[in-house]
Motif scaffolding. Structure first.
Motif, mmCIF file in Angstrom:
data_model
loop_
_atom_site.group_PDB
_atom_site.id
_atom_site.type_symbol
_atom_site.label_atom_id
_atom_site.label_comp_id
_atom_site.label_asym_id
_atom_site.label_seq_id
_atom_site.Cartn_x
_atom_site.Cartn_y
_atom_site.Cartn_z
ATOM 1 N N PRO A 100 0.839 -1.203 0.000
ATOM 2 C CA PRO A 100 0.000 0.000 0.000
ATOM 3 C C PRO A 100 0.876 1.257 0.000
ATOM 4 O O PRO A 100 1.920 1.288 0.656
ATOM 5 C CB PRO A 100 -0.801 -0.104 1.293
ATOM 6 N N ALA A 101 0.430 2.257 -0.742
ATOM 7 C CA ALA A 101 1.153 3.524 -0.831
ATOM 8 C C ALA A 101 0.192 4.659 -0.502
ATOM 9 O O ALA A 101 -0.882 4.758 -1.090
ATOM 10 C CB ALA A 101 1.729 3.708 -2.229
ATOM 11 N N ILE A 102 0.600 5.484 0.429
ATOM 12 C CA ILE A 102 -0.200 6.640 0.837
ATOM 13 C C ILE A 102 0.436 7.889 0.249
ATOM 14 O O ILE A 102 1.645 8.103 0.397
ATOM 15 C CB ILE A 102 -0.261 6.751 2.373
ATOM 16 N N LEU A 130 5.010 5.711 2.098
ATOM 17 C CA LEU A 130 4.450 7.061 2.211
ATOM 18 C C LEU A 130 5.171 7.934 1.197
ATOM 19 O O LEU A 130 6.403 8.039 1.222
ATOM 20 C CB LEU A 130 4.640 7.616 3.620
ATOM 21 N N ILE A 131 4.387 8.528 0.300
ATOM 22 C CA ILE A 131 4.963 9.396 -0.723
ATOM 23 C C ILE A 131 4.489 10.818 -0.462
ATOM 24 O O ILE A 131 3.289 11.088 -0.471
ATOM 25 C CB ILE A 131 4.539 8.960 -2.129
ATOM 26 N N GLU A 132 5.427 11.699 -0.211
ATOM 27 C CA GLU A 132 5.091 13.115 -0.056
ATOM 28 C C GLU A 132 5.094 13.717 -1.449
ATOM 29 O O GLU A 132 6.080 13.590 -2.192
ATOM 30 C CB GLU A 132 6.114 13.812 0.834
ATOM 31 N N VAL A 133 3.964 14.348 -1.823
ATOM 32 C CA VAL A 133 3.804 14.828 -3.195
ATOM 33 C C VAL A 133 3.323 16.273 -3.251
ATOM 34 O O VAL A 133 2.690 16.776 -2.327
ATOM 35 C CB VAL A 133 2.798 13.954 -3.980
ATOM 36 N N GLU A 134 3.620 16.888 -4.366
ATOM 37 C CA GLU A 134 2.981 18.150 -4.745
ATOM 38 C C GLU A 134 1.884 17.755 -5.718
ATOM 39 O O GLU A 134 2.160 17.176 -6.772
ATOM 40 C CB GLU A 134 3.979 19.073 -5.418
#
Length: 133
Positions: free
Chosen positions: A20-22, A87-91
């Protein structure tokens, strides 16, 4: 496997080879969505700097924003303490992460009556985004 793929071995993939990726919005910390990644999706995400997921329903890689234009530019990639969630921090480009036309997929909140209340507005009609309902 190449030497450059060793970092993928730290992840605890499920029986289908998925994790899973958030996606979390950079700056606000708001959770935008959850999706699945396989090794190729995570490898492409890192290499391209844009979020790529695995679509279980379509059985193929899904480049976020390929239809809508609402891409996710990756700022950082983390794993949790058990190495079984990414966990992917994204714009978030275009301000819309959800296929319903909302900022976040988590737009429903459990209310005092035990019902699910829609608490976030539709920013853009999905039919206008995708050309279908």
């Amino acid at each position: 496997m190449t030497d450059s793929d060793e970092w993928l071995e730290a992840i605890k993939w499920d029986a289908q080879g998925l994790v899973p990726a958030i996606a979390q919005e950079s700056g606000t910390g708001k959770i935008l969505m959850m999706a699945w990644m396989n090794r190729d999706a995570l490898r492409l995400t890192r290499a391209s700097g844009h979020a790529v997921y695995w679509s279980r329903s379509r059985g193929k890689l899904w480049h976020k924003g390929e239809e809508s234009g609402h891409q996710q530019v990756v700022r950082s990639i983390r794993i949790d303490c058990d190495a079984d969630v990414v966990l992917i921090e994204v714009e978030q480009k275009g301000g819309i992460a959800c296929h319903t036309g909302r900022h976040s997929c988590f737009y429903r909140e459990l209310d005092a009556t035990g019902g699910w209340a829609e608490v976030d507005p539709v920013i853009r009609d999905p039919q206008a985004i995708y050309g279908r309902a």
